[in-house]
Design a protein around this motif. Structure first.
Motif, PDB file in Angstrom:
ATOM      1  N   PHE A 160      56.542  -9.048  88.639  1.00 31.70           N
ATOM      2  CA  PHE A 160      57.297  -8.480  87.509  1.00 31.70           C
ATOM      3  C   PHE A 160      56.458  -8.431  86.238  1.00 31.70           C
ATOM      4  CE2 PHE A 160      61.172  -9.894  89.973  1.00 31.70           C
ATOM      5  CZ  PHE A 160      61.521  -8.598  90.344  1.00 31.70           C
ATOM      6  N   ILE A 161      55.609  -9.456  86.018  1.00 29.03           N
ATOM      7  CA  ILE A 161      54.736  -9.425  84.836  1.00 29.03           C
ATOM      8  C   ILE A 161      53.729  -8.287  84.962  1.00 29.03           C
ATOM      9  CG2 ILE A 161      52.869 -10.654  83.656  1.00 29.03           C
ATOM     10  CD1 ILE A 161      54.368 -13.190  83.938  1.00 29.03           C
ATOM     11  N   SER A 162      53.174  -8.122  86.151  1.00 31.84           N
ATOM     12  CA  SER A 162      52.197  -7.043  86.335  1.00 31.84           C
ATOM     13  C   SER A 162      52.868  -5.671  86.229  1.00 31.84           C
ATOM     14  CB  SER A 162      51.492  -7.190  87.693  1.00 31.84           C
ATOM     15  OG  SER A 162      52.406  -7.135  88.761  1.00 31.84           O
ATOM     16  N   ILE A 163      54.086  -5.539  86.745  1.00 37.48           N
ATOM     17  CA  ILE A 163      54.842  -4.279  86.619  1.00 37.48           C
ATOM     18  C   ILE A 163      55.075  -3.962  85.145  1.00 37.48           C
ATOM     19  CG2 ILE A 163      57.180  -3.344  86.843  1.00 37.48           C
ATOM     20  CD1 ILE A 163      55.837  -2.798  89.327  1.00 37.48           C
ATOM     21  N   PHE A 164      55.506  -4.988  84.389  1.00 33.95           N
ATOM     22  CA  PHE A 164      55.772  -4.807  82.955  1.00 33.95           C
ATOM     23  C   PHE A 164      54.511  -4.340  82.240  1.00 33.95           C
ATOM     24  CE2 PHE A 164      55.643  -6.636  78.656  1.00 33.95           C
ATOM     25  CZ  PHE A 164      56.743  -6.002  78.094  1.00 33.95           C
ATOM     26  N   PHE A 165      53.379  -4.988  82.563  1.00 36.36           N
ATOM     27  CA  PHE A 165      52.113  -4.612  81.935  1.00 36.36           C
ATOM     28  C   PHE A 165      51.726  -3.179  82.285  1.00 36.36           C
ATOM     29  CE2 PHE A 165      47.550  -4.032  82.306  1.00 36.36           C
ATOM     30  CZ  PHE A 165      47.102  -4.395  81.050  1.00 36.36           C
ATOM     31  N   ASN A 166      51.835  -2.826  83.568  1.00 36.23           N
ATOM     32  CA  ASN A 166      51.422  -1.491  84.013  1.00 36.23           C
ATOM     33  C   ASN A 166      52.306  -0.393  83.449  1.00 36.23           C
ATOM     34  OD1 ASN A 166      49.086  -1.861  85.754  1.00 36.23           O
ATOM     35  ND2 ASN A 166      50.442  -3.029  87.085  1.00 36.23           N
ATOM     36  N   LEU A 167      53.609  -0.651  83.350  1.00 33.68           N
ATOM     37  CA  LEU A 167      54.527   0.355  82.793  1.00 33.68           C
ATOM     38  C   LEU A 167      54.316   0.524  81.293  1.00 33.68           C
ATOM     39  CD1 LEU A 167      57.852  -0.397  84.695  1.00 33.68           C
ATOM     40  CD2 LEU A 167      56.234   1.453  85.097  1.00 33.68           C
ATOM     41  N   SER A 220      50.420  -3.261  92.276  1.00 39.03           N
ATOM     42  CA  SER A 220      50.738  -3.646  90.896  1.00 39.03           C
ATOM     43  C   SER A 220      49.830  -4.765  90.401  1.00 39.03           C
ATOM     44  CB  SER A 220      52.205  -4.076  90.819  1.00 39.03           C
ATOM     45  OG  SER A 220      52.524  -4.474  89.510  1.00 39.03           O
ATOM     46  N   ILE A 221      49.685  -5.819  91.199  1.00 41.36           N
ATOM     47  CA  ILE A 221      48.856  -6.957  90.797  1.00 41.36           C
ATOM     48  C   ILE A 221      47.382  -6.561  90.758  1.00 41.36           C
ATOM     49  CG2 ILE A 221      48.105  -9.282  91.465  1.00 41.36           C
ATOM     50  CD1 ILE A 221      50.913  -9.827  92.452  1.00 41.36           C
ATOM     51  N   SER A 222      46.953  -5.726  91.719  1.00 44.77           N
ATOM     52  CA  SER A 222      45.553  -5.274  91.736  1.00 44.77           C
ATOM     53  C   SER A 222      45.221  -4.473  90.481  1.00 44.77           C
ATOM     54  CB  SER A 222      45.293  -4.414  92.976  1.00 44.77           C
ATOM     55  OG  SER A 222      45.475  -5.153  94.141  1.00 44.77           O
ATOM     56  N   LEU A 223      46.128  -3.572  90.072  1.00 49.96           N
ATOM     57  CA  LEU A 223      45.884  -2.771  88.871  1.00 49.96           C
ATOM     58  C   LEU A 223      45.911  -3.631  87.613  1.00 49.96           C
ATOM     59  CD1 LEU A 223      47.907   0.498  89.619  1.00 49.96           C
ATOM     60  CD2 LEU A 223      45.442   0.128  89.750  1.00 49.96           C
TER      61      LEU A 223
END
Length: 348
Positions: free
Chosen positions: A32-39, A93-96
């Motif tokens: 969820f943290i990585s999703i938030f960052f990527n979005l 998501s985490i990789s990006l």
């Protein structure tokens, strides 16, 4: 004190990926943290990568869902299958996130390596003194501790976890570490991993760790450049194996060590030696390994293959996601487990 609080908060946020070591469910927090960052910072880039991957996998995903319906897979297993597909999104998501935050990635690799060395120390401590820093507080020591799970508690796959981390040491060495640039120190660390995997009592993981060790040493390009060092590395390795084996064999009061060595060496050799009997007389083979209490992997492979080749339908569409256990139990003559213990057979 205020500065300590800020540093702690910064450390936890920038190394959130390490929380999965506490529990596999924390990977959702990382996700969820990585999703938030990527979005927030990479929206177009993120969606383009996701769409590209799912376009490639779309036909396969639809086909797998259709196969599950044809095999009457339960609703619960359909949900589990869908969650497994979500892992693709989690990985991307985490990789990006790491791709855009290389310093955090470097820190995560560093602390992961540090943590693993502590886990390895705990494995050695448990085998030598029957005490675990990581698990004794919870009294989570099994009566049968031949296979030691450590931080993974009831799941006895600590050896497999350490095996999966071995290539990450090479990655850390090649790009981020100044300590591991010294090849001798690096090889010693690899040897510690191999020994720790041996001490977890996981035979397959131990054999694979030896293969991994050879491949990583080969990757160091010392084969052509520093032949003397290769010879030294293997001498150190063989001497270390011999010393550990002699020490553990002399610890007669430690029943776990005796049983461990018997399992890892005697039983493995016995399993391989009895293989011709499987092809000659399956009934005698089954009776023999049950009486001797040695590995029944080949019987599991045989049972799974029989399920797969049952009829034309199973040959083409298998038996459905998570249906192995129930299908195997339908035939009382088959030797069953929770899964076939073989990746290729399981995929089939």
């Amino acid at each position: 004190m205020k500065n300590f609080g800020i540093l702690t908060k910064k450390f936890l946020f920038e190394n959130f990926i390490l929380l999965f070591l506490v529990s596999k469910f924390f990977v959702l927090f990382s996700f969820f943290i990585s999703i938030f960052f990527n979005l927030k910072n990479n929206k177009l880039f993120f969606f383009s990568k996701i769409l590209k991957i799912y376009k490639v996998c779309l036909v396969l995903i639809v086909l797998l869902y259709a196969i599950n319906f044809l095999n009457n897979v339960s609703l619960v297993n359909h949900i589990k299958f869908s969650l497994n597909l979500l892992l693709i999104l989690v990985s991307v998501s985490i990789s990006l996130f790491f791709y855009k935050n290389k310093e955090i990635y470097k820190n995560s690799l560093f602390y992961l390596n540090l943590f693993n060395l502590f886990v390895i120390l705990d494995v050695f401590l448990f085998r030598m003194a029957n005490f675990s820093i990581l698990t004794n507080w919870n009294n989570f020591i099994f009566p049968d501790a031949i296979r030691y799970s450590g931080i993974l508690f009831e799941e006895k796959i600590l050896g497999f976890y350490l095996l999966c981390c071995m290539p990450l040491i090479l990655l850390f060495k090649n790009h981020y570490s100044s300590i591991y640039k010294n090849e001798f120190i690096f090889i010693i660390v690899l040897i510690l991993y191999v020994f720790a995997i041996y001490l977890t009592g996981e035979r397959r993981s131990f054999l694979l760790s030896l293969v991994c060790f050879v491949l990583i040493v080969y990757n160091l390009n010392v084969v052509s450049n520093i032949k003397r060092k290769i010879l030294a590395f293997f001498v150190v390795f063989l001497i270390s194996v011999s010393v550990i084996y002699l020490i553990t064999n002399n610890l007669d009061k430690n029943k776990y060590i005796y049983d461990l060595n018997f399992r890892m060496l005697n039983k493995t050799i016995e399993t391989i030696k009895t293989l011709p009997l499987l092809f000659k007389n399956k009934e005698k083979y089954e009776e023999y390994i049950l009486n001797k209490d040695i590995g029944n992997w080949f019987l599991l492979y045989d049972s799974a293959t029989r399920i797969f080749t049952k009829d034309t339908k199973t040959i083409f569409i298998g038996i459905g996601f998570k249906n192995y256990k129930s299908k195997c139990k339908e035939n009382k003559k088959l030797i069953c487990s929770t899964h076939p213990h073989h990746y290729l057979i399981e995929i089939i």
